[in-house]
Design an enzyme around this catalytic site. Structure first.
Site, PDB file in Angstrom:
ATOM      1  CG  MET A   5      -2.265   3.426   5.413  1.00 43.70           C
ATOM      2  SD  MET A   5      -3.422   4.665   5.584  1.00 43.70           S
ATOM      3  CE  MET A   5      -1.704   6.319   4.957  1.00 43.70           C
ATOM      4  CB  SER A  20      -1.093   0.044   1.447  1.00 47.70           C
ATOM      5  OG  SER A  20      -1.820   0.526   1.509  1.00 47.70           O
ATOM      6  CB  THR A  21       1.697   4.055   2.170  1.00 50.88           C
ATOM      7  OG1 THR A  21       0.187   3.905   2.811  1.00 50.88           O
ATOM      8  CG2 THR A  21       1.723   5.810   2.172  1.00 50.88           C
ATOM      9  CG  ASP A  80      -5.594  -5.496   2.476  1.00 53.14           C
ATOM     10  OD1 ASP A  80      -6.064  -6.872   2.928  1.00 53.14           O
ATOM     11  OD2 ASP A  80      -5.861  -5.080   1.720  1.00 53.14           O
ATOM     12  CG  HIS A  95      -4.098  -1.194  -0.972  1.00 48.61           C
ATOM     13  ND1 HIS A  95      -4.048  -1.792   0.650  1.00 48.61           N
ATOM     14  CD2 HIS A  95      -4.652  -2.800  -1.203  1.00 48.61           C
ATOM     15  CE1 HIS A  95      -4.088  -1.973   1.162  1.00 48.61           C
ATOM     16  NE2 HIS A  95      -4.906  -2.810   0.250  1.00 48.61           N
TER      17      HIS A  95
END
Length: 358
Positions: free
Chosen positions: A288, A168-169, A291, A195
């Protein structure tokens, strides 16, 4: 705790006012100042001493990318969230910004969103990312390199037939560092959830395809998984792996979000655990939230392996940290060590399986 101080940089006075109002709704955030262009932003940073900067990409004069480069020279650790449009040009610029050191991004309202829904989406996403990027980083107790002490290290080590990655991030840069490390003769397929919204995932796949020795593409319904291919889940679609006879193929769906995400890492991890059983190596990269934790549990229960990126090299240690906290990881590695370890594990397991059959 002192509120997080934000500097809003956007050439539109309306956008500056709207963003200021949205952020002011949270008592833990204060708008310390605004700027209408890049030059003003560079002058205001030492004045207002922000904890984070929101930076518009498209501005006259010194644009967001140029401003970001200067911010990184002067303030290398200052978090910067890009504010971009959900267009091909905006997505390309966002990926360029992430490559130049932007911490994250938020997309502006699109034509398909109502005013109320778009503002709520931006408010929720922006506040969540601000708080995550500005959270006080308390060093977590991490096991040393090697088998995690709380795990059973004597369990059988199966041949690896697929590598599943969640991020993600910070993920686009992590993938840019990781995927080009893999050799052209990498013997198994790779499936990835990053993401990102639609369009962004396609452009990320195209960018990685120019850098990697493997074939990288955006996932397609019914695509057969083959060795040496890398598939990235399309934005706003869950990606799964299903078995059809002796073949494994990709599936796409728009089932409800999981962990407020679509695509979700848990969905992909759960499906590879169901289809490949113990023959899975999962990798959880920077990001973050949590998940990937439930999906990692499914993979471990099926006999597969899970490795994660360490905190020091992660932009946000939420996703990998959650897997570690749940005692679901086999080992923790810095980002530059993950590629070689993936190659080592896949090669070693497959060589062992061949030897055992002789």
């Amino acid at each position: 705790m002192q509120p997080v101080r934000i500097l809003i940089v956007d050439d539109s006075a309306v956008v500056r006012r709207v963003l200021g109002s949205l952020l002011a709704s949270d008592p833990e955030i204060v708008v310390a100042g605004t700027a209408g262009n890049g030059s003003q932003a560079l002058a205001r940073i030492p004045e207002v001493k922000p904890d984070l900067v929101t930076l518009d990409i498209e501005m006259p004069g010194m644009d967001g990318l140029e401003t970001l480069v200067e911010i990184r020279k002067l303030y290398p650790k200052l978090p910067v969230i890009m504010f971009s449009t959900l267009t091909e040009r905006g997505a390309t610029a966002t990926l360029d910004a992430l490559a130049r050191g932007a911490s994250d991004y938020v997309t502006k309202p699109s034509h398909g969103e109502t005013r109320e829904l778009s503002q709520e989406r931006v408010r929720e996403e922006l506040i969540r990312k601000i708080k995550s990027l500005c959270a006080v980083r308390v060093p977590q107790a991490q096991p040393p390199p090697g088998p995690t002490p709380s795990l059973v290290s004597v369990r059988p080590q199966a041949r690896i037939d697929v590598v599943a990655i969640g991020a993600s991030t910070g993920g686009p840069n992590a993938l840019t560092a990781l995927i080009p490390q893999l050799p052209a003769d990498f013997p198994v397929p790779i499936v990835i959830v990053q993401h990102m919204p639609p369009l962004f995932t396609r452009l990320l796949a195209e960018r990685l395809n120019t850098l990697a020795r493997l074939e990288v593409g955006e996932g397609k319904e019914g695509e057969k998984l083959q060795r040496g291919q890398v598939w990235i889940a399309p934005g706003d679609q869950h990606m799964t792996v299903v078995r059809k006879g002796t073949e494994f193929v990709l599936g796409l769906n728009r089932d409800p979000q999981e962990n407020s995400c679509r695509p979700a890492v848990d969905v992909l991890f759960r499906s590879v655990a169901q289809t490949y059983g113990a023959n899975v190596l999962a990798v959880v990269l920077t990001g973050m939230g949590a998940d990937g934790t439930r999906g990692s549990s499914d993979i471990r229960k099926a006999g597969g392996e899970v490795i994660v990126q360490d905190e020091a090299s992660s932009v946000v240690w939420g996703m990998p940290g959650s897997v570690v906290a749940a005692s679901l990881t086999d080992r923790i590695y810095p980002l530059d060590g993950i590629g070689p370890e993936v190659v080592r594990r896949v090669s070693m397991r497959r060589a062992s399986a061949i030897a055992a059959c002789r």
